[in-house]
Scaffold this active site. Sequence first.
Site, short mmCIF file in Angstrom:
data_model
loop_
_atom_site.label_atom_id
_atom_site.label_comp_id
_atom_site.label_asym_id
_atom_site.label_seq_id
_atom_site.Cartn_x
_atom_site.Cartn_y
_atom_site.Cartn_z
N ASP A 189 -9.78 3.49 -3.72
CA ASP A 189 -10.50 2.27 -3.31
C ASP A 189 -11.90 2.16 -3.91
O ASP A 189 -12.64 3.15 -3.97
CB ASP A 189 -10.66 2.25 -1.79
CG ASP A 189 -9.32 2.09 -1.10
OD1 ASP A 189 -8.28 2.12 -1.78
OD2 ASP A 189 -9.33 1.94 0.14
N ASP A 208 0.83 -1.21 0.00
CA ASP A 208 0.00 0.00 0.00
C ASP A 208 0.87 1.27 0.00
O ASP A 208 2.10 1.19 -0.03
CB ASP A 208 -0.94 -0.06 1.22
CG ASP A 208 -2.29 0.57 0.96
OD1 ASP A 208 -2.39 1.42 0.07
OD2 ASP A 208 -3.24 0.22 1.67
N GLU A 265 -0.58 1.75 -5.14
CA GLU A 265 -0.34 3.18 -4.92
C GLU A 265 -1.43 4.03 -5.57
O GLU A 265 -1.26 5.23 -5.78
CB GLU A 265 1.09 3.58 -5.29
CG GLU A 265 1.47 3.51 -6.75
CD GLU A 265 0.99 4.67 -7.56
OE1 GLU A 265 1.58 5.74 -7.52
OE2 GLU A 265 -0.01 4.48 -8.30
N TRP A 266 -2.59 3.37 -5.82
CA TRP A 266 -3.85 4.05 -6.17
C TRP A 266 -3.79 4.82 -7.49
O TRP A 266 -4.59 5.74 -7.72
CB TRP A 266 -4.30 5.02 -5.05
CG TRP A 266 -4.11 4.49 -3.68
CD1 TRP A 266 -4.42 3.22 -3.24
CD2 TRP A 266 -3.57 5.18 -2.54
NE1 TRP A 266 -4.10 3.10 -1.90
CE2 TRP A 266 -3.59 4.29 -1.45
CE3 TRP A 266 -3.09 6.48 -2.34
CZ2 TRP A 266 -3.13 4.64 -0.18
CZ3 TRP A 266 -2.65 6.84 -1.08
CH2 TRP A 266 -2.67 5.93 -0.01
N GLY A 267 -2.83 4.50 -8.35
CA GLY A 267 -2.76 5.20 -9.63
C GLY A 267 -2.20 6.60 -9.52
O GLY A 267 -2.20 7.36 -10.50
C1 GLA Z 1 -5.88 1.35 1.28
C2 GLA Z 1 -5.99 0.35 0.14
C3 GLA Z 1 -7.16 -0.58 0.40
C4 GLA Z 1 -6.95 -1.31 1.73
C5 GLA Z 1 -6.77 -0.29 2.84
C6 GLA Z 1 -6.35 -0.94 4.14
O1 GLA Z 1 -6.98 2.20 1.31
O2 GLA Z 1 -6.13 1.01 -1.08
O3 GLA Z 1 -7.30 -1.51 -0.65
O4 GLA Z 1 -5.83 -2.15 1.63
O5 GLA Z 1 -5.78 0.67 2.52
O6 GLA Z 1 -6.14 -0.02 5.17
#
Ligand code: GLA
Length: 648
Positions: free
Chosen positions: A212, A157, A190-192
Amino acid sequence: MRRILAGLVSGVVLSALAVAFGPPASAVPGQNLLPAPPMGWNSWNKFGCAIDENLIRQTADAMAGGGMRDAGYRYLNIDDCWMAPQRDANDDLQPDPKRFPHGIAALADYAHARGLKLGIYSSAGTRTCAGFPASLDHEKADARKFAQWGVDYLKYDNCNNENRPAIQRYQAMSDALRATGRPIVLSLCEWGSNQPWKWGARYGELWRTTDDIKDSWLSFTGILDQQVGLEQYSGPNAWNDPDMLEVGNGHMSDTEYRAHFSLWALLNAPLIAGNDLRSSDPATAKILRNRDLIAVDQDWGGKQGHKIRDDGDVEVWAKPMSDGSAAVVLFNRGTTPADVAVRAADLGVRHAGRYRVRDLWTGEESHSTGDLHGTVASHGAVVYRVWPGGGARTPLTTLALNAPELADAARPFTVTTTLHNDGAPMLHEGSARLSVPSGWAVDNGPTVTLPRTKDVWTHQWTVRPVGVPPAGPVTLTASASFGVAGQAVTRSAAAPVTVATAPPAGSSQVSALPFVSSSNGWGPVERNTSNGEAEAGDGHPITIAGVRYPTGLGAHAPSSVRVFLGGSCRAVTAKVGVDDETSGGTVAFEVWGDGKRLASTGVVRHGDAAVPLTADVTGVSVVDLRVTDGGDDTAYDHADWAGAAVDC
Ligand code: GLA
């Protein structure tokens, strides 16, 4: 043989084929860990931090015993919150002693004994997103621990990253994992944020492309929109990850979950189930184990599908398959069923006089001479796999029923049925029937003769109220029965209609009116309370900048609430803002009427005083109160329509 293989073979055999037919590009040099997108389960979407070793063991049993493993789901992934709050005396990560008393190695053994692989989670930061110790500057030691424990997959993450460059942080863990000598998949989460599709393949096997996912229609479609254009970066051992599945978590309909699963398969997305597998209901299990769609996702060529047409509410997505066939998803974001057509020639398959067509949700086989119609439910998807040549003797036939979304209880309305014949033989004469709910009748009776049909037959029906039909949602159904290619065939179609009695009169609170439809970023839209947590009725008094309001709507961006006004109202008014209950959040409020934007606020922040919003709704049939994320993301976006009222 090839065709049979392509249609029926499971993900497992397909991975073997990938090796045999290869050669899939190895993203991380020397490793070929994910020739096909990973399939498995992860604890986060359903359980968040409420996890322990019993849950993980029971889920392993459910996967191994319940058909999930055999459908290809292999990775059993523990997400955030497995760690103890502190590292141990050696500065190593350790599992929480109460919730994981037997440790991670025991769980890895448990998974391996059942033919599964174990995944674990950490962050390329000082702490995980939930505040547990994480791996930044501890990469080598932590990777060694994971390898020692027998871990097969690391979701890594991005929280608490101290603003250090992403590539550096992910490379450090990638190197550390490789140095252990144990093959461990690295899933970059790393969410893009730093376009990981451009560099992620050097360090790991997959990368998240967005924030997410949440268990809501708008979250699913919002993420889908962000996948457009990323298809060029994906391939064996290098997968775009639009986040885990929400199928079965309860806040979308099965139709929406089928669409979610269809599109994730078309995108070659990781198929990581996120529901409670110990108690999947039959509909959820059927979606997750759809072998035809799993075969699309796992196709050994690994070519990600993409959007080939966007008509607004209706979209067409297609994916070339390694055996020369194509998968096509007809997707309907609209609020009424859609009659969608595409041509085989547009799917990139070899030109042929005739195509074999398989409906991947019903399993039905037919043939087409080039056109492919599909009747797609609101928020639904129809998926075909199309091969040049061959196919069953029966032609692809579809029946569409076009009805208004709203019917006035005092007036007749018309509906249209359309029967398409996409195959070679004529349809013999037959009959068609329209069934209407009580309180309504069909002019000239509910049954008509269906003539011999080459391509298309349409018929218009008038539906008339008998007395005063009850208000609320009803379903109209149509059927067409005919003979073709020596078989008797019946096609049916359904259309939901909301019967509206008198539109609101005088002044009414929106919270007291029925919704034509509503969608919300987090749980349902609340009436007279804020959005609260996630369930209906768990909100707090609506409060904006210290002021409480007794009525209104509690929404969460992205949100939409549609209300019938029947053209007889003048104005919608509200005081809007972000609820005090959150610790942040920026949103924008918009009022739409019959598809046109009538008023909007611009960005409104947490802590801002309530903004008065008025929209002129003269002549508007359906008003839509929308909240957007205000241009950033949807975190903390609890949006209140305080005192929302219509004046009619
Ligand atoms: C981030 C990630 C999620 C999950 C949470 C856990 O938001 O993007 O997929 O793993 O952390 O805290």
